[in-house]
Design an enzyme around this catalytic site. Sequence first.
Site, PDB file in Angstrom:
ATOM      1  N   ARG A  16       0.830  -1.219   0.000  1.00 31.92           N
ATOM      2  CA  ARG A  16       0.000   0.000   0.000  1.00 31.92           C
ATOM      3  C   ARG A  16       0.859   1.262   0.000  1.00 31.92           C
ATOM      4  O   ARG A  16       2.053   1.188   0.250  1.00 31.92           O
ATOM      5  CB  ARG A  16      -0.837   0.049   1.303  1.00 31.92           C
ATOM      6  CG  ARG A  16      -2.159  -0.650   1.225  1.00 31.92           C
ATOM      7  CD  ARG A  16      -2.799  -0.751   2.581  1.00 31.92           C
ATOM      8  NE  ARG A  16      -2.117  -1.755   3.388  1.00 31.92           N
ATOM      9  CZ  ARG A  16      -2.212  -3.069   3.171  1.00 31.92           C
ATOM     10  NH1 ARG A  16      -2.940  -3.529   2.198  1.00 31.92           N
ATOM     11  NH2 ARG A  16      -1.554  -3.911   3.938  1.00 31.92           N
ATOM     12  N   ASP A  37       5.342  -7.504   2.959  1.00 29.11           N
ATOM     13  CA  ASP A  37       4.363  -6.763   3.781  1.00 29.11           C
ATOM     14  C   ASP A  37       3.714  -7.728   4.762  1.00 29.11           C
ATOM     15  O   ASP A  37       4.090  -8.904   4.817  1.00 29.11           O
ATOM     16  CB  ASP A  37       3.324  -6.102   2.852  1.00 29.11           C
ATOM     17  CG  ASP A  37       2.786  -4.794   3.429  1.00 29.11           C
ATOM     18  OD1 ASP A  37       2.276  -4.816   4.561  1.00 29.11           O
ATOM     19  OD2 ASP A  37       2.882  -3.764   2.741  1.00 29.11           O
ATOM     20  N   ASP A  59       7.493  -9.523   8.403  1.00 26.75           N
ATOM     21  CA  ASP A  59       7.349  -8.524   9.463  1.00 26.75           C
ATOM     22  C   ASP A  59       8.732  -7.923   9.673  1.00 26.75           C
ATOM     23  O   ASP A  59       9.664  -8.617  10.106  1.00 26.75           O
ATOM     24  CB  ASP A  59       6.833  -9.198  10.743  1.00 26.75           C
ATOM     25  CG  ASP A  59       6.699  -8.212  11.898  1.00 26.75           C
ATOM     26  OD1 ASP A  59       7.291  -7.109  11.832  1.00 26.75           O
ATOM     27  OD2 ASP A  59       6.013  -8.553  12.877  1.00 26.75           O
ATOM     28  N   VAL A  60       8.872  -6.637   9.357  1.00 22.78           N
ATOM     29  CA  VAL A  60      10.207  -6.023   9.330  1.00 22.78           C
ATOM     30  C   VAL A  60      10.860  -5.935  10.706  1.00 22.78           C
ATOM     31  O   VAL A  60      12.048  -5.609  10.802  1.00 22.78           O
ATOM     32  CB  VAL A  60      10.172  -4.611   8.684  1.00 22.78           C
ATOM     33  CG1 VAL A  60       9.907  -4.703   7.185  1.00 22.78           C
ATOM     34  CG2 VAL A  60       9.162  -3.694   9.373  1.00 22.78           C
ATOM     35  N   ASN A  86      10.942   0.654   3.511  1.00 20.92           N
ATOM     36  CA  ASN A  86       9.848   1.629   3.473  1.00 20.92           C
ATOM     37  C   ASN A  86       8.819   1.430   4.585  1.00 20.92           C
ATOM     38  O   ASN A  86       8.241   2.403   5.066  1.00 20.92           O
ATOM     39  CB  ASN A  86       9.156   1.537   2.107  1.00 20.92           C
ATOM     40  CG  ASN A  86       7.783   2.184   2.123  1.00 20.92           C
ATOM     41  OD1 ASN A  86       7.663   3.411   2.093  1.00 20.92           O
ATOM     42  ND2 ASN A  86       6.736   1.379   2.230  1.00 20.92           N
ATOM     43  N   TYR A 150       8.034   9.280  16.812  1.00 18.36           N
ATOM     44  CA  TYR A 150       8.117   9.178  15.349  1.00 18.36           C
ATOM     45  C   TYR A 150       9.355   9.912  14.824  1.00 18.36           C
ATOM     46  O   TYR A 150      10.154   9.351  14.051  1.00 18.36           O
ATOM     47  CB  TYR A 150       6.849   9.743  14.714  1.00 18.36           C
ATOM     48  CG  TYR A 150       6.842   9.635  13.205  1.00 18.36           C
ATOM     49  CD1 TYR A 150       6.625   8.415  12.577  1.00 18.36           C
ATOM     50  CD2 TYR A 150       7.065  10.755  12.399  1.00 18.36           C
ATOM     51  CE1 TYR A 150       6.638   8.310  11.193  1.00 18.36           C
ATOM     52  CE2 TYR A 150       7.072  10.657  11.019  1.00 18.36           C
ATOM     53  CZ  TYR A 150       6.863   9.431  10.421  1.00 18.36           C
ATOM     54  OH  TYR A 150       6.880   9.323   9.046  1.00 18.36           O
ATOM     55  N   LYS A 154      12.806   8.386  12.968  1.00 16.14           N
ATOM     56  CA  LYS A 154      13.229   8.753  11.611  1.00 16.14           C
ATOM     57  C   LYS A 154      14.603   9.432  11.626  1.00 16.14           C
ATOM     58  O   LYS A 154      15.389   9.288  10.681  1.00 16.14           O
ATOM     59  CB  LYS A 154      12.171   9.637  10.957  1.00 16.14           C
ATOM     60  CG  LYS A 154      10.851   8.908  10.706  1.00 16.14           C
ATOM     61  CD  LYS A 154      11.026   7.707   9.776  1.00 16.14           C
ATOM     62  CE  LYS A 154       9.708   7.088   9.354  1.00 16.14           C
ATOM     63  NZ  LYS A 154       9.864   5.997   8.377  1.00 16.14           N
ATOM     64  N   THR A 187      -1.534   8.828   1.421  1.00 15.29           N
ATOM     65  CA  THR A 187      -1.541   7.365   1.591  1.00 15.29           C
ATOM     66  C   THR A 187      -2.554   6.998   2.675  1.00 15.29           C
ATOM     67  O   THR A 187      -3.016   7.877   3.419  1.00 15.29           O
ATOM     68  CB  THR A 187      -0.157   6.867   2.069  1.00 15.29           C
ATOM     69  OG1 THR A 187       0.066   7.353   3.404  1.00 15.29           O
ATOM     70  CG2 THR A 187       0.962   7.315   1.156  1.00 15.29           C
TER      71      THR A 187
HETATM   72  P1  NDP Z   1       0.962   3.042   4.866  1.00 14.02           P
HETATM   73  O1  NDP Z   1       0.480   2.674   6.242  1.00 14.02           O
HETATM   74  O2  NDP Z   1       0.005   3.605   3.907  1.00 14.02           O
HETATM   75  O3  NDP Z   1       1.712   1.786   4.262  1.00 14.02           O
HETATM   76  C1  NDP Z   1       2.703   1.166   5.042  1.00 14.02           C
HETATM   77  C2  NDP Z   1       2.768  -0.287   4.678  1.00 14.02           C
HETATM   78  O4  NDP Z   1       3.752  -0.911   5.558  1.00 14.02           O
HETATM   79  C3  NDP Z   1       1.438  -1.008   4.943  1.00 14.02           C
HETATM   80  O5  NDP Z   1       1.166  -1.939   3.923  1.00 14.02           O
HETATM   81  C4  NDP Z   1       1.697  -1.684   6.272  1.00 14.02           C
HETATM   82  O6  NDP Z   1       0.920  -2.842   6.482  1.00 14.02           O
HETATM   83  C5  NDP Z   1       3.166  -2.057   6.157  1.00 14.02           C
HETATM   84  N1  NDP Z   1       3.764  -2.362   7.445  1.00 14.02           N
HETATM   85  C6  NDP Z   1       3.538  -1.763   8.638  1.00 14.02           C
HETATM   86  N2  NDP Z   1       4.235  -2.383   9.617  1.00 14.02           N
HETATM   87  C7  NDP Z   1       4.919  -3.388   9.017  1.00 14.02           C
HETATM   88  C8  NDP Z   1       5.789  -4.404   9.482  1.00 14.02           C
HETATM   89  N3  NDP Z   1       6.095  -4.521  10.800  1.00 14.02           N
HETATM   90  N4  NDP Z   1       6.324  -5.277   8.597  1.00 14.02           N
HETATM   91  C9  NDP Z   1       6.009  -5.189   7.276  1.00 14.02           C
HETATM   92  N5  NDP Z   1       5.172  -4.264   6.769  1.00 14.02           N
HETATM   93  C10 NDP Z   1       4.630  -3.374   7.636  1.00 14.02           C
HETATM   94  O7  NDP Z   1       2.193   4.058   5.086  1.00 14.02           O
HETATM   95  P2  NDP Z   1       2.845   5.129   4.068  1.00 14.02           P
HETATM   96  O8  NDP Z   1       2.884   4.551   2.729  1.00 14.02           O
HETATM   97  O9  NDP Z   1       2.215   6.438   4.313  1.00 14.02           O
HETATM   98  O10 NDP Z   1       4.318   5.222   4.689  1.00 14.02           O
HETATM   99  C11 NDP Z   1       5.401   4.460   4.185  1.00 14.02           C
HETATM  100  C12 NDP Z   1       6.680   4.989   4.823  1.00 14.02           C
HETATM  101  O11 NDP Z   1       6.831   6.380   4.498  1.00 14.02           O
HETATM  102  C13 NDP Z   1       6.708   4.897   6.340  1.00 14.02           C
HETATM  103  O12 NDP Z   1       8.012   4.552   6.756  1.00 14.02           O
HETATM  104  C14 NDP Z   1       6.357   6.313   6.770  1.00 14.02           C
HETATM  105  O13 NDP Z   1       6.856   6.637   8.052  1.00 14.02           O
HETATM  106  C15 NDP Z   1       7.033   7.123   5.681  1.00 14.02           C
HETATM  107  N6  NDP Z   1       6.491   8.459   5.515  1.00 14.02           N
HETATM  108  C16 NDP Z   1       5.172   8.645   5.141  1.00 14.02           C
HETATM  109  C17 NDP Z   1       4.681   9.926   4.979  1.00 14.02           C
HETATM  110  C18 NDP Z   1       3.280  10.193   4.536  1.00 14.02           C
HETATM  111  O14 NDP Z   1       2.859  11.379   4.529  1.00 14.02           O
HETATM  112  N7  NDP Z   1       2.499   9.209   4.138  1.00 14.02           N
HETATM  113  C19 NDP Z   1       5.526  11.103   5.241  1.00 14.02           C
HETATM  114  C20 NDP Z   1       6.879  10.792   5.607  1.00 14.02           C
HETATM  115  C21 NDP Z   1       7.322   9.513   5.746  1.00 14.02           C
HETATM  116  P3  NDP Z   1      -0.507  -2.696   7.264  1.00 14.02           P
HETATM  117  O15 NDP Z   1      -1.344  -1.762   6.430  1.00 14.02           O
HETATM  118  O16 NDP Z   1      -1.001  -4.106   7.293  1.00 14.02           O
HETATM  119  O17 NDP Z   1      -0.162  -2.140   8.617  1.00 14.02           O
END
Ligand code: NDP
Length: 255
Positions: A16, A37, A59-60, A86, A150, A154, A187
């Site tokens: 996602r 994921d 699971d990361v 990511n 958070y 980061k 997102t």
């Molecule tokens: P989303 O929640 O939309 O997507 C994150 C994805 O990572 C999801 O599919 C989620 O799964 C998965 N995930 C969460 N925890 C784990 C885990 N332990 N192991 C494997 N997969 C995992 O997040 P974004 O796309 O918005 O964010 C992606 C990255 O970008 C993050 O690191 C975030 O901090 C960073 N970021 C995002 C910003 C934003 O505005 N969106 C701004 C700055 C940084 P599930 O949905 O099942 O939890």
Amino acid sequence: MSRLAGQVAIVTGGARGIGRGIVERFLAEGATVMIADLDEDGAPIEAALGRHALYRRLDVTRADDWTAAFDALSDRCGRIDILVNNAGTSHGGSIEAASEADWRFVMDTNALSVFLGCQAAVKAMRATGGAIVNIASARGQRTGAAQCAYSASKAAVLSLTESVALHCGELGLPIRCNAICPGVIDTPLMRGHAAKQSPGDPAAAIAAMTAMGIVGRLGTPHEIGDAAVFLASAEAAFVTGAVLNVDGGFRIRDF
Ligand code: NDP
């Protein structure tokens, strides 16, 4: 010529949001991509993305999951060229609101995860070379009262990025390690955060977040994907230990 032709990549959190945007851009540039994921069933994702997309549950925060995923991809493709760390959480809270459990959850999901991923990648890439791209955040450079864990997680990713780049350079390993700091990207995570911040009126929270940049809109997952393609590709062969801000001007904005 595709910019990642024949390259083999892993993108965590690729189902996602930003991760999905990165996966789609990597596939468009000719890479084979493992989408790692938490979903149990990856068949719908593989079906949607085509034959160069492989799904694996990872699971990361779990070292054994990392080992198994790298072994599986390496067995299947013969090598691994690119890791994008990511996956992450935006779990917030001020110094008074956040619990010890909140802190541990955020640090494990956002920082321990990147440490484990970089360890696995350096081990896998030390002979053949490669590129690591860590998704940090504009909040890792510029914090806020409600972002204590958070932002700290980061900032840890940014420091780790430099340390990994230095280590590889000092040992002469052909591995580059860079970070991207996204601003507010549209997102599911961002929309969930807005709904929590302003339960009655999430649009107001999104407007406030948009106003934190100077471009006047939210960023898109494909815009982060474009930056990741650059850092992973040969175009960035002289770039390591760097931070690429893709934040609509958030960092330099004068509040
Ligand atoms: P989303 O929640 O939309 O997507 C994150 C994805 O990572 C999801 O599919 C989620 O799964 C998965 N995930 C969460 N925890 C784990 C885990 N332990 N192991 C494997 N997969 C995992 O997040 P974004 O796309 O918005 O964010 C992606 C990255 O970008 C993050 O690191 C975030 O901090 C960073 N970021 C995002 C910003 C934003 O505005 N969106 C701004 C700055 C940084 P599930 O949905 O099942 O939890």
